[in-house]
Scaffold this motif. Structure first.
Motif, mmCIF file in Angstrom:
data_model
loop_
_atom_site.group_PDB
_atom_site.id
_atom_site.type_symbol
_atom_site.label_atom_id
_atom_site.label_comp_id
_atom_site.label_asym_id
_atom_site.label_seq_id
_atom_site.Cartn_x
_atom_site.Cartn_y
_atom_site.Cartn_z
ATOM 1 N N LEU A 1 -1.424 3.625 -1.933
ATOM 2 C CA LEU A 1 -2.711 3.023 -2.286
ATOM 3 C C LEU A 1 -2.885 2.941 -3.798
ATOM 4 C CD1 LEU A 1 -4.840 4.775 0.470
ATOM 5 C CD2 LEU A 1 -4.187 2.355 0.401
ATOM 6 N N GLY A 2 -1.824 2.540 -4.453
ATOM 7 C CA GLY A 2 -1.885 2.312 -5.889
ATOM 8 C C GLY A 2 -1.773 3.566 -6.734
ATOM 9 N N GLU A 3 -1.581 4.722 -6.067
ATOM 10 C CA GLU A 3 -1.532 5.964 -6.813
ATOM 11 C C GLU A 3 -0.165 6.603 -6.634
ATOM 12 O OE1 GLU A 3 -4.689 9.562 -7.521
ATOM 13 O OE2 GLU A 3 -4.903 8.338 -5.722
ATOM 14 N N SER A 4 0.449 6.981 -7.737
ATOM 15 C CA SER A 4 1.734 7.659 -7.631
ATOM 16 C C SER A 4 1.476 9.101 -7.244
ATOM 17 C CB SER A 4 2.466 7.611 -8.980
ATOM 18 O OG SER A 4 3.586 8.452 -8.912
ATOM 19 N N ILE A 5 1.880 9.494 -6.026
ATOM 20 C CA ILE A 5 1.514 10.848 -5.585
ATOM 21 C C ILE A 5 2.464 11.891 -6.140
ATOM 22 C CG2 ILE A 5 0.498 9.902 -3.494
ATOM 23 C CD1 ILE A 5 2.824 11.293 -1.990
ATOM 24 N N THR A 6 3.488 11.463 -6.861
ATOM 25 C CA THR A 6 4.380 12.440 -7.474
ATOM 26 C C THR A 6 3.894 12.832 -8.859
ATOM 27 O OG1 THR A 6 5.688 10.501 -7.993
ATOM 28 C CG2 THR A 6 6.497 11.933 -6.254
ATOM 29 N N ARG A 7 2.940 12.080 -9.357
ATOM 30 C CA ARG A 7 2.388 12.381 -10.676
ATOM 31 C C ARG A 7 1.692 13.757 -10.621
ATOM 32 N NH1 ARG A 7 -2.563 11.216 -12.409
ATOM 33 N NH2 ARG A 7 -2.995 9.995 -10.538
ATOM 34 N N PRO A 8 1.927 14.611 -11.657
ATOM 35 C CA PRO A 8 1.261 15.913 -11.617
ATOM 36 C C PRO A 8 -0.259 15.746 -11.689
ATOM 37 C CG PRO A 8 2.409 15.594 -13.712
ATOM 38 C CD PRO A 8 2.773 14.432 -12.834
ATOM 39 N N GLY A 9 -0.978 16.630 -10.998
ATOM 40 C CA GLY A 9 -2.432 16.615 -11.087
ATOM 41 C C GLY A 9 -3.094 15.655 -10.121
ATOM 42 N N VAL A 10 -2.328 14.993 -9.289
ATOM 43 C CA VAL A 10 -2.950 14.085 -8.335
ATOM 44 C C VAL A 10 -3.682 14.917 -7.274
ATOM 45 C CG1 VAL A 10 -0.942 13.935 -6.812
ATOM 46 C CG2 VAL A 10 -2.576 12.059 -6.903
ATOM 47 N N LEU B 1 6.811 7.855 -5.298
ATOM 48 C CA LEU B 1 6.148 7.392 -4.090
ATOM 49 C C LEU B 1 4.732 6.969 -4.474
ATOM 50 C CD1 LEU B 1 5.915 6.978 -1.077
ATOM 51 C CD2 LEU B 1 5.722 9.438 -0.784
ATOM 52 N N VAL B 2 4.425 5.695 -4.246
ATOM 53 C CA VAL B 2 3.101 5.181 -4.610
ATOM 54 C C VAL B 2 2.335 4.867 -3.329
ATOM 55 C CG1 VAL B 2 1.828 3.391 -5.855
ATOM 56 C CG2 VAL B 2 4.042 4.205 -6.722
ATOM 57 N N VAL C 1 0.816 -1.229 0.000
ATOM 58 C CA VAL C 1 0.000 0.000 0.000
ATOM 59 C C VAL C 1 0.843 1.270 0.000
ATOM 60 C CG1 VAL C 1 -2.146 -0.942 0.924
ATOM 61 C CG2 VAL C 1 -0.303 -0.298 2.490
ATOM 62 N N ILE C 2 2.082 1.159 0.457
ATOM 63 C CA ILE C 2 2.984 2.319 0.393
ATOM 64 C C ILE C 2 4.291 1.835 -0.207
ATOM 65 C CG2 ILE C 2 4.233 4.100 1.685
ATOM 66 C CD1 ILE C 2 2.234 3.666 3.974
ATOM 67 N N GLU C 3 4.745 2.541 -1.230
ATOM 68 C CA GLU C 3 6.016 2.131 -1.797
ATOM 69 C C GLU C 3 6.881 3.341 -2.131
ATOM 70 O OE1 GLU C 3 5.778 -0.420 -5.181
ATOM 71 O OE2 GLU C 3 7.842 -1.127 -4.903
ATOM 72 N N PHE C 4 8.013 3.453 -1.422
ATOM 73 C CA PHE C 4 9.012 4.480 -1.737
ATOM 74 C C PHE C 4 9.966 3.870 -2.746
ATOM 75 C CE2 PHE C 4 8.616 7.779 1.597
ATOM 76 C CZ PHE C 4 7.713 7.166 2.451
#
Lengths: 246, 284, 237
Positions: free
Chosen positions: A65-74, A62-63, A5-8
């Motif tokens: 819950l399946g979402e890359s939070i570094t992706r723009p627009g998150v 950094l992902v 659920v958390i991946e650095f």
């Protein structure tokens, strides 16, 4: 293998010229309790503050819950509803009652009705063992009670992950256990937790894994029995000797 | 609250007790060597700042050339005249607080004012009219109902208009420049003041030909110089100064300087006004 | 040269109704300007603390521009400067419908909004940053965090300096007489014009301002007690 659920992934973080996280790799599985420890300034608080985006990262990925939070627009607010956080300084809102503190986000963010939110809030207060304090203001509670309200407040959003940033460091010793007990219950219920703490007893009893950080890097990670019995690195051994004998 | 109240009472009593220090104006002038007058900076040609940045005017000349010599003769020593700015709103407080000894500007002598201050002889006669843009439908007090009319705060004109034309929308400004600005920009349809003031304003406007002074006098505005009440010795020297100037031709000379064809504001002296001035001069 | 006090001028003739009209106008223009100032002050005060530079810069510009120019100039600006930008029929309509009052209200509100902004900014900056983080961590947007947490706390902290600003606003409303707003000071001068009794008229005006200010201070003290944050020591009590 259970769900991560958390991946650095090689995460780098700078405060200006200060390199506070250096190529950190870490994965946390669902239901896992990870205790992060290390000397002050090691980057452990920064590490968990990255998980809900209170700190932005400058390198790596950094992902959560399946979402890359570094992706723009998150959409960070949406992510944060699924990641609860408890702070060292409680941070209850002083102008609201305990009940208002707990129902604020469910009503304002999730759109729950006041009645539903209140019902959940009262159940949570029961769970953190202060059902009679719903109408009290934070200033009229002890530190331990405030921190338990803060935990209830975070749980009210029904998060999938809970982050604890030194939750007992600001407490008088006699109140530490009442907070740790609530956290232990939570762990038993299967909550995924990342906990920055110096409470090695808690780590030993509750954690599935201990992560030791120093100088912005993860120096060592191991199951608690292994870590406390035979830490691999000199730095970890030195840290443990200081913290366990003081 | 009680303490506050007693404090206020104390202040009021103190204010009432101030005039106990009784010195006549002439004694004050003798002691200080100075006659302090209140006058205007923006009312040409009575008192204004001219192009070379000097504070001059008809009222000021009357004080310096007609009244000052009489005071000097009476006191037997030379005095200076010092000028302070006064406005309709401040002139009476300036006098009663002893900040100035004589208000020499464009003060209309009225009965209510005489209850607070004393007046000299009338040194100028005018009446209220309207300043409008050329071609305006306003030709006098008869057609100002419903119109926006600027007046000067503290002048008697607003009072008269309010009574005679309740339908006019009055806008009251603290000074002439603001009122004229409002007229120039269309905030108001006309500006009313004493005819001579309007003539002065028109003469100094960037394009005097754009403006018109309209209407018969709807008020009688005799200008007098104001002084503190009940100081008849001082009033006597002021009046003697004015009478001697009217008699000797000094007044006519100054009138010509400011209101003559080449003056700051051309405004010929009508025969009846001239006669009126002369009638005020009592025998030696 | 004794000054003869005649307090009767204050209730003879129209003086009484003028004073009443003056009080109502002063209260009206001050109340509306206060609402405008509070809105602008809260908005710009909050913007000065947000984590986004262009918004902060805009708020700083507003504050420095408006509070560093004398109020009198702003009165003239809103009355003489703004209307010519509008079409002539609109101007005429405005001039027939109390343009003076509205120009004065805007001048007062926008000017004091800039001053209120500083008060609110200092209130917000006295709140620990972690309160903001806690709001964000539970999923509130920045706007919600300000609206539900930061600003409500700040407003409770700044009641004393805000009271001070409110009293300044009330007293500064007298500057509107320069653009022909018939407020309290204007009316006391009017009484003076009609009666030539300066001290009586000024005293009446002064006492009325005093009563208004004391009343406002009392209301604000009540607000402070009513909305005080439990646990913080209440002043006055």
């Amino acid at each position: 293998m259970s769900e991560t659920v958390i991946e650095f992934k090689a995460v780098d973080k700078w405060f200006g010229k200060l390199h506070v996280l250096r190529a950190v790799d870490l994965a946390v599985s669902v239901g896992e309790v990870v205790v992060v420890c290390g000397p002050s300034g090691s980057g452990k608080s920064t590490l968990i503050r990255c998980v809900n985006g209170l700190e932005a990262i400058q390198g790596g990925e950094l992902v959560v819950l399946g979402e890359s939070i570094t992706r723009p627009g998150v959409r960070m607010p949406a992510l944060r509803t699924r990641v609860g956080m408890v702070f060292q300084s409680f941070n209850l809102f002083p102008h609201m009652t305990v009940l208002q503190n707990i129902t604020l986000a469910p009503v304002r963010v999730k759109g729950l009705s006041a009645a539903e939110a209140e019902k959940t809030a009262r159940a949570l207060l029961e769970r953190v063992r202060i059902p009679d304090k719903a109408a009290a203001y934070p200033a009229n509670l002890s530190g331990g009670q405030q921190q338990r309200v803060a935990i209830a407040r975070a749980l009210a959003m029904q998060p999938r992950i809970m982050l604890f940033d030194e939750p007992t460091s600001a407490l008088d010793p006699e109140m530490i256990n009442e907070v740790l007990d609530v956290m232990t219950d939570l762990a038993k219920d299967g909550m995924t937790m990342m906990v920055v703490t110096h409470e090695m007893g808690f780590a030993r009893r509750v954690a599935h894994r201990v992560v030791f950080m120093d100088g912005g890097s993860i120096v060592e990670e191991a199951a608690p029995e292994a870590f406390f019995a035979a830490a691999q690195s000199d730095r970890a051994r030195e840290f443990l000797s200081k913290i366990l004998t003081h | 609250m009680k303490r506050l109240l007693s404090m206020l009472v104390a202040v009021a009593l103190l204010a009432a007790a101030v005039p106990v220090f009784a010195e006549t104006t002439l004694e004050k002038i003798a002691r200080t060597g100075t006659l302090t007058i209140g006058t205007r900076r923006g009312s040409p040609p009575f008192g204004f700042v001219n192009k070379s940045n000097e504070w001059v005017g008809f009222s000021i000349d009357l004080v310096e050339q007609a009244i000052k010599p009489v005071i000097e003769k009476k006191l037997g020593k030379p005095i200076r005249v010092e000028k302070k700015e006064s406005t309709p709103a401040t002139r009476i407080p300036l006098l009663t607080s002893n900040a100035v000894d004589l208000v020499a500007e464009t003060t209309t002598d009225t009965r209510p004012r005489r209850e607070s201050v004393d007046f000299s002889l009338t040194f100028f006669v005018t009446g209220a009219q309207f300043l409008v843009k050329k071609g305006s439908p306003i030709h006098g007090i008869q057609n100002i109902a419903g119109k926006r009319i600027a007046t000067q705060q503290g002048s008697t004109n607003a009072r008269i208009l309010r009574e005679r034309v309740p339908g006019a929308q009055l806008r009251e400004f603290p000074d002439q420049p603001a009122a004229f600005q409002a007229l120039a920009q269309g905030q108001v349809d006309a500006y009313t003041n004493d005819g001579i003031q309007l003539a002065g304003l028109k003469a100094k406007a960037p394009n005097p030909a754009d403006w018109e002074i309209v209407g018969d006098f709807y008020s009688y505005e005799p200008y007098g110089m104001a002084m503190r009440k009940n100081d008849s010795d001082f009033r006597q020297v002021v009046n003697v100064g004015l009478m001697e100037a009217i008699e000797s031709g000094k007044y006519a000379e100054l009138y010509e300087k400011w209101f003559g064809a080449k003056g700051e504001v051309p405004y010929p002296l009508t025969p009846e006004n001239k006669r009126f001035l002369q009638m005020q001069v009592v025998p030696k | 040269m004794n000054y003869q006090f005649q307090w009767g001028v204050l209730w003879s003739g129209q003086s009484g109704s003028w004073l009443l009209q003056g009080v109502l106008t002063t209260l009206g223009i001050s109340a509306l300007a206060w609402i405008l100032a509070a809105a602008l002050g809260i908005l710009s005060g909050a913007l000065r603390t947000v984590p986004w530079r262009p918004l902060r810069a805009a708020a700083v510009f507003y504050v420095e521009f408006f509070r560093n120019v004398p109020l009198l100039v702003w009165m003239f600006f809103w009355y003489f400067g703004v209307p010519p930008l509008l079409p002539r029929p609109v101007q005429d309509w405005l001039f027939n419908h109390g343009a003076e009052f509205w120009a004065g209200m805007f001048a007062l509100g926008v000017y004091h909004g800039a001053r209120m902004s500083e008060v609110i900014r200092s209130g917000i900056q006295s709140i620990p940053r972690t309160q903001f983080e806690a709001s964000m961590a539970m999923g509130l947007t920045t706007f919600q965090a300000y609206r539900l947490v930061i600003v409500p706390i700040a407003l409770r902290l700044i009641v004393p300096p805000a009271t001070n600003e409110s009293l300044n606003l009330l007293k500064n409303s007298s500057v509107a007489l320069t653009i022909s707003v018939a407020e309290l000071t204007f009316q006391t001068r009017q009484i003076e014009t009609y009666t030539a009794k300066a001290i009586e008229a000024l005293t009446a005006g002064t006492l009325i301002y005093l009563v208004l200010c004391v009343s406002i201070a009392a209301v604000m003290a009540w607000v402070e007690r009513r909305f005080r944050i439990p646990g913080l020591i209440a002043r006055g009590g």
